[in-house]
Scaffold this active site. Structure first.
Site, mmCIF file in Angstrom:
data_model
loop_
_atom_site.group_PDB
_atom_site.id
_atom_site.type_symbol
_atom_site.label_atom_id
_atom_site.label_comp_id
_atom_site.label_asym_id
_atom_site.label_seq_id
_atom_site.Cartn_x
_atom_site.Cartn_y
_atom_site.Cartn_z
ATOM 1 C CG PHE A 74 1.641 6.228 1.802
ATOM 2 C CD1 PHE A 74 1.723 4.868 1.544
ATOM 3 C CD2 PHE A 74 0.660 6.966 1.168
ATOM 4 C CE1 PHE A 74 0.833 4.250 0.668
ATOM 5 C CE2 PHE A 74 -0.237 6.358 0.295
ATOM 6 C CZ PHE A 74 -0.149 5.003 0.041
ATOM 7 C CG ASP A 106 -0.004 8.775 7.648
ATOM 8 O OD1 ASP A 106 -0.803 7.949 8.115
ATOM 9 O OD2 ASP A 106 0.172 8.918 6.420
ATOM 10 C CE LYS A 136 -3.614 1.992 5.355
ATOM 11 N NZ LYS A 136 -3.571 1.370 4.023
#
Length: 408
Positions: free
Chosen positions: A130, A207, A233
């Site tokens: 990311f 992560d 999320k």
């Protein structure tokens, strides 16, 4: 399969779903404006209980005022952290805290980890991680004069143990990877990769943004050193809800993060000179935590606990398998840019087509909500507790309709 047969099949899948009752616990699932929400991997729907909990929190703020800090708020990052650790991270108490953004916690954990390997000069990461992860580490490397060692990966897959083992050396201080790749949904073998890094004495920071709440995680069992992840999320904490940080218990005595704030100091209310880190996971805390921001996620953590993370994962696999099946049936010119093996796929599926950027606004206007990732990827992230199979069918049909409208 005919249109009627597809509808009948979707209803049958929903009727057979052991988690079907959880959908009614979320706001907006019967909203006529949004007919197919397929972006749970970016922002989860709010639970009905979350709205009630926020109202209660505001009432507590009004009634208890400053007394709320002594009665609950001061320890809330740690108590919610322990709850999250037990339900979704495979982490024993005293290793997880809530607070700051993912970006800030990545910086804190990475800098603290690197200070534990002062004689090493390399950070290992991958080219398709990311952007925040890459940018934070690029900044740290420039700050400390370290070398970035890049693992080059296919954007449709991710880092496997062999690639990780080849990348790490005796000079590697820290490996930073995503458990589920944000673009492809590739599910890394965290246990094997962590072991490979440890074989050369390196530390590992995972992560978990795209895995926590949808994929079983066993941080303690995998002997992970550090982990970070967001809560908006699959944990449905709401936009901007604070992230979490995990530091393995046997590192806490040595770990010191670089953002020294009063709430992370030993005896913070002494207001004394000099910084001495608090004992345990509190040393990750810097300033005053976002109390209202961490309220909403608690209801989703409770739902995951009730359902069981293995059942959540089973539903997630079934949903993504259904996406792949429907793509093959209704979207013949679309490429699946995610692993087909469910053992190597997280909770979302990315589809590639050169016109997806063009049709995204049209889908949104129809109440079909996936998201787009450049250069031509449409991500479909069904959330196991709030997404039904009929909703997925509605979304795939809408994509097919827009591609048909635009031509080949």
């Amino acid at each position: 399969m005919s249109t009627d047969a597809l509808d009948t099949d979707a209803r049958a899948r929903d009727d057979a779903d052991p988690l079907r009752g959880y959908r009614a616990l979320f706001h907006g699932v019967d909203d006529t404006d949004v007919v197919s929400y397929l972006d749970g991997n970016s922002l989860g729907r709010p639970t009905i209980a979350a709205a009630e909990a926020i109202t209660v929190a505001v009432a507590q703020w009004s009634g208890r005022l400053i007394r709320g800090w002594d009665e609950q708020w001061f320890d809330l990052p740690l108590t919610i952290g322990d709850r999250l650790g037990a339900v979704a991270l495979g982490a024993a108490p005293g290793q997880t805290t809530i607070g700051d953004s993912t970006t800030v916690l990545l910086y804190k954990l990475a800098r603290g980890a690197l200070a534990m390997r002062p004689d090493r000069t390399e950070i290992v990461l991958d080219t398709d991680n990311f952007p925040t992860d890459r940018y934070v580490l690029e900044g740290i490397a420039a700050e400390l004069g370290l070398e970035l060692r890049w693992i080059r990966v296919d954007p449709a897959s991710g880092v496997d143990p062999d690639a990780a083992r080849e990348a790490v050396t005796e000079r590697t201080a820290l490996v930073v990877l995503s458990h589920v790749a944000y673009r492809s949904g590739y599910l890394a073998d965290a246990e094997a990769i962590t072991r490979a890094a440890h074989e050369v004495g390196a530390l590992v920071l995972w992560d978990l943004c795209h895995s926590v709440g949808s994929v079983p995680v066993e941080l303690d069992r995998w002997r992970v050193d550090f982990a970070v992840g967001c809560t908006y999320k699959y944990l449905c904490g709401g936009p901007g809800s604070p992230a979490f940080a995990y530091v393995r218990a046997d590192h806490l005595g040595e770990f010191v993060q670089p953002v020294w704030g009063w709430m992370g100091r030993r005896d913070p209310f002494e207001m004394g000179p000099g910084y001495v880190p608090a004992e345990g996971i509190r040393r990750v805390v810097s300033g005053t935590p976002a109390v209202l921001g961490m309220i909403a996620m608690q209801s989703t953590v409770d739902l995951i606990d009730q359902a069981g993370i293995e059942a959540v994962r089973t539903k997630s696999v079934r949903l993504t398998e259904y996406v792949i099946e429907l793509t093959g049936a209704l979207l013949p010119r679309v490429r699946i840019a995610s692993p087909l093996d469910p053992e190597r796929r997280g909770g979302h599926v990315t589809l590639d087509h050169p016109r997806f950027r063009e049709i995204l606004p049209r889908l949104w206007s129809r109440g079909v909500i996936p998201d787009f990732r450049a250069p031509q990827g449409l991500r479909l992230g069904p959330s196991p507790l709030s997404t039904c199979f009929a909703e997925v069918l509605t979304g795939i049909r809408a994509i097919a309709g827009e591609l048909g409208h635009l031509g080949p």
